[in-house]
Design a protein around this motif. Structure first.
Motif, PDB file in Angstrom:
ATOM      1  N   ASP A  14      11.171  12.331  15.563  1.00  0.00           N
ATOM      2  CA  ASP A  14      11.906  11.117  15.184  1.00  0.00           C
ATOM      3  C   ASP A  14      12.658  11.210  13.871  1.00  0.00           C
ATOM      4  O   ASP A  14      13.345  10.260  13.492  1.00  0.00           O
ATOM      5  N   ARG A  15      12.591  12.306  13.194  1.00  0.00           N
ATOM      6  CA  ARG A  15      13.226  12.407  11.873  1.00  0.00           C
ATOM      7  C   ARG A  15      14.721  12.091  11.907  1.00  0.00           C
ATOM      8  O   ARG A  15      15.246  11.438  11.009  1.00  0.00           O
ATOM      9  N   ASP A  16      15.410  12.501  12.954  1.00  0.00           N
ATOM     10  CA  ASP A  16      16.857  12.296  13.031  1.00  0.00           C
ATOM     11  C   ASP A  16      17.253  10.864  13.384  1.00  0.00           C
ATOM     12  O   ASP A  16      18.432  10.536  13.336  1.00  0.00           O
ATOM     13  N   ARG A  17      16.321  10.031  13.760  1.00  0.00           N
ATOM     14  CA  ARG A  17      16.673   8.667  14.141  1.00  0.00           C
ATOM     15  C   ARG A  17      15.966   7.603  13.296  1.00  0.00           C
ATOM     16  O   ARG A  17      15.959   6.438  13.656  1.00  0.00           O
ATOM     17  N   ILE A  18      15.414   7.982  12.148  1.00  0.00           N
ATOM     18  CA  ILE A  18      14.673   6.981  11.378  1.00  0.00           C
ATOM     19  C   ILE A  18      15.560   5.876  10.826  1.00  0.00           C
ATOM     20  O   ILE A  18      15.093   4.759  10.644  1.00  0.00           O
ATOM     21  N   ASP A  19      16.838   6.167  10.571  1.00  0.00           N
ATOM     22  CA  ASP A  19      17.738   5.106  10.101  1.00  0.00           C
ATOM     23  C   ASP A  19      17.781   3.977  11.133  1.00  0.00           C
ATOM     24  O   ASP A  19      17.615   2.807  10.785  1.00  0.00           O
ATOM     25  N   ARG A  20      18.030   4.336  12.379  1.00  0.00           N
ATOM     26  CA  ARG A  20      18.122   3.327  13.446  1.00  0.00           C
ATOM     27  C   ARG A  20      16.789   2.649  13.683  1.00  0.00           C
ATOM     28  O   ARG A  20      16.732   1.434  13.894  1.00  0.00           O
ATOM     29  N   LEU A  21      15.701   3.413  13.668  1.00  0.00           N
ATOM     30  CA  LEU A  21      14.379   2.815  13.874  1.00  0.00           C
ATOM     31  C   LEU A  21      14.077   1.795  12.780  1.00  0.00           C
ATOM     32  O   LEU A  21      13.593   0.695  13.058  1.00  0.00           O
ATOM     33  N   ALA A  22      14.375   2.156  11.535  1.00  0.00           N
ATOM     34  CA  ALA A  22      14.128   1.243  10.420  1.00  0.00           C
ATOM     35  C   ALA A  22      14.995  -0.007  10.538  1.00  0.00           C
ATOM     36  O   ALA A  22      14.499  -1.135  10.397  1.00  0.00           O
ATOM     37  N   GLU A  23      16.283   0.179  10.797  1.00  0.00           N
ATOM     38  CA  GLU A  23      17.197  -0.965  10.901  1.00  0.00           C
ATOM     39  C   GLU A  23      16.770  -1.936  11.999  1.00  0.00           C
ATOM     40  O   GLU A  23      16.741  -3.158  11.779  1.00  0.00           O
ATOM     41  N   GLU A  24      16.461  -1.405  13.166  1.00  0.00           N
ATOM     42  CA  GLU A  24      16.070  -2.266  14.291  1.00  0.00           C
ATOM     43  C   GLU A  24      14.768  -3.003  13.996  1.00  0.00           C
ATOM     44  O   GLU A  24      14.618  -4.182  14.328  1.00  0.00           O
ATOM     45  N   THR A  25      13.831  -2.325  13.354  1.00  0.00           N
ATOM     46  CA  THR A  25      12.545  -2.954  13.034  1.00  0.00           C
ATOM     47  C   THR A  25      12.715  -4.022  11.964  1.00  0.00           C
ATOM     48  O   THR A  25      12.159  -5.120  12.069  1.00  0.00           O
ATOM     49  N   ILE A  26      13.489  -3.726  10.936  1.00  0.00           N
ATOM     50  CA  ILE A  26      13.724  -4.694   9.861  1.00  0.00           C
ATOM     51  C   ILE A  26      14.461  -5.922  10.396  1.00  0.00           C
ATOM     52  O   ILE A  26      14.158  -7.049   9.991  1.00  0.00           O
ATOM     53  N   ASP A  27      15.400  -5.726  11.322  1.00  0.00           N
ATOM     54  CA  ASP A  27      16.135  -6.848  11.913  1.00  0.00           C
ATOM     55  C   ASP A  27      15.209  -7.843  12.599  1.00  0.00           C
ATOM     56  O   ASP A  27      15.505  -9.038  12.656  1.00  0.00           O
ATOM     57  N   VAL A  28      14.102  -7.360  13.110  1.00  0.00           N
ATOM     58  CA  VAL A  28      13.144  -8.239  13.786  1.00  0.00           C
ATOM     59  C   VAL A  28      12.068  -8.722  12.810  1.00  0.00           C
ATOM     60  O   VAL A  28      11.735  -9.909  12.761  1.00  0.00           O
ATOM     61  N   ALA A  29      11.517  -7.809  12.019  1.00  0.00           N
ATOM     62  CA  ALA A  29      10.399  -8.149  11.130  1.00  0.00           C
ATOM     63  C   ALA A  29      10.812  -9.071   9.990  1.00  0.00           C
ATOM     64  O   ALA A  29      10.059  -9.991   9.646  1.00  0.00           O
ATOM     65  N   GLY A  30      11.990  -8.838   9.416  1.00  0.00           N
ATOM     66  CA  GLY A  30      12.428  -9.640   8.272  1.00  0.00           C
ATOM     67  C   GLY A  30      12.454 -11.126   8.550  1.00  0.00           C
ATOM     68  O   GLY A  30      11.731 -11.889   7.889  1.00  0.00           O
ATOM     69  N   PRO A  31      13.242 -11.578   9.525  1.00  0.00           N
ATOM     70  CA  PRO A  31      13.308 -13.012   9.803  1.00  0.00           C
ATOM     71  C   PRO A  31      11.980 -13.619  10.258  1.00  0.00           C
ATOM     72  O   PRO A  31      11.705 -14.780  10.005  1.00  0.00           O
ATOM     73  N   ALA A  32      11.157 -12.810  10.926  1.00  0.00           N
ATOM     74  CA  ALA A  32       9.877 -13.314  11.427  1.00  0.00           C
ATOM     75  C   ALA A  32       8.796 -13.306  10.351  1.00  0.00           C
ATOM     76  O   ALA A  32       7.740 -13.904  10.530  1.00  0.00           O
ATOM     77  N   GLY A  33       9.053 -12.617   9.242  1.00  0.00           N
ATOM     78  CA  GLY A  33       8.023 -12.485   8.209  1.00  0.00           C
ATOM     79  C   GLY A  33       6.860 -11.625   8.678  1.00  0.00           C
ATOM     80  O   GLY A  33       5.737 -11.771   8.194  1.00  0.00           O
ATOM     81  N   ALA A  34       7.133 -10.721   9.611  1.00  0.00           N
ATOM     82  CA  ALA A  34       6.078  -9.889  10.188  1.00  0.00           C
ATOM     83  C   ALA A  34       5.766  -8.693   9.292  1.00  0.00           C
ATOM     84  O   ALA A  34       6.626  -8.194   8.573  1.00  0.00           O
ATOM     85  N   ARG A  35       4.546  -8.264   9.375  1.00  0.00           N
ATOM     86  CA  ARG A  35       4.088  -7.042   8.707  1.00  0.00           C
ATOM     87  C   ARG A  35       4.384  -5.880   9.654  1.00  0.00           C
ATOM     88  O   ARG A  35       4.219  -5.992  10.866  1.00  0.00           O
ATOM     89  N   VAL A  36       4.814  -4.748   9.095  1.00  0.00           N
ATOM     90  CA  VAL A  36       5.116  -3.565   9.901  1.00  0.00           C
ATOM     91  C   VAL A  36       4.069  -2.494   9.616  1.00  0.00           C
ATOM     92  O   VAL A  36       3.747  -2.225   8.463  1.00  0.00           O
ATOM     93  N   VAL A  37       3.552  -1.930  10.670  1.00  0.00           N
ATOM     94  CA  VAL A  37       2.658  -0.781  10.549  1.00  0.00           C
ATOM     95  C   VAL A  37       3.486   0.449  10.885  1.00  0.00           C
ATOM     96  O   VAL A  37       3.997   0.572  11.994  1.00  0.00           O
TER      97      VAL A  37
END
Length: 152
Positions: A14-37
Motif C-alpha cells: 500500500d505504500r504507493d497509494r497512502i495519499d489516496r487512502l489517507a484522503e478518503e479516510t479523512i474525508d469520512v472521519a473528519g466530519p463524523a468526528g471518528a477515531r481512525v485506527v
C-alpha cells in the motif's frame, strides 16, 4: 448508526497509494468526528523482515506487532496526514494472513467501517492470486470502503 471508529488497513503493497487512502479516510472521519485506527498487517515473513530492517531488539519486552507497525514508514507517513487534519488516530499491528487479520482487527477495535486499498484485477487474476480486499468485503463485521489505486 454513528460512525465512531474507522479501521484504515494497510500492508506491504500500500505504500504507493497512502495519499489516496489517507484522503478518503479523512474525508469520512473528519466530519463524523471518528477515531481512525491505522492498522498495519504483516505476514509472518514480512514481520520478520521488518523487525530486521528496523533493527528491533528481538529480546526486548516491548516487541509487539503494534510497536513494529508504529515504526513502519507507511504508518509514520499516514500519521502526518491525520495529525495535519486534526483527526484522532491510534496505531495497531497484526501478524497473519492479510484478509483474516484485517477482519479480526476490525472486530477487535469495534470498527464501524474498514477502509482498504487495492488495484483492479481480472476475474482470473483474483481466482489465481486471491484478493485481500474481496475477502475483507465478504467477511468484515461492518461496511468496507475500497480505495482503488490510480491507474495512469
Amino acid at each position: 448508526m454513528a460512525l465512531e471508529t474507522i479501521l484504515l488497513a494497510v500492508g506491504h503493497g500500500d505504500r504507493d497509494r497512502i495519499d489516496r487512502l489517507a484522503e478518503e479516510t479523512i474525508d469520512v472521519a473528519g466530519p463524523a468526528g471518528a477515531r481512525v485506527v491505522l492498522g498495519h498487517v504483516f505476514t509472518d515473513a514480512e514481520y520478520e523482515e521488518t523487525i530486521d530492517n528496523l533493527e528491533f531488539d528481538r529480546d526486548a519486552e516491548n516487541l509487539s506487532a503494534d510497536a513494529v507497525a508504529a515504526r513502519h514508514a507507511t504508518i509514520r507517513e499516514l500519521q502526518k496526514y491525520f495529525e495535519d487534519a486534526g483527526v484522532e488516530y491510534e496505531v495497531r499491528g497484526a501478524v497473519g494472513e492479510h484478509g483474516e487479520s484485517i477482519v479480526e482487527l476490525a472486530k477487535t477495535v469495534n470498527a464501524d467501517r474498514v477502509v482498504v486499498g487495492g488495484r483492479r484485477r481480472s476475474p482470473a487474476g483474483k481466482a489465481v492470486f486471491g484478493s485481500v480486499a474481496q475477502e475483507v468485503m465478504l467477511s468484515s463485521p461492518c461496511p468496507v470502503t475500497f480505495v482503488r489505486a490510480d491507474t495512469n
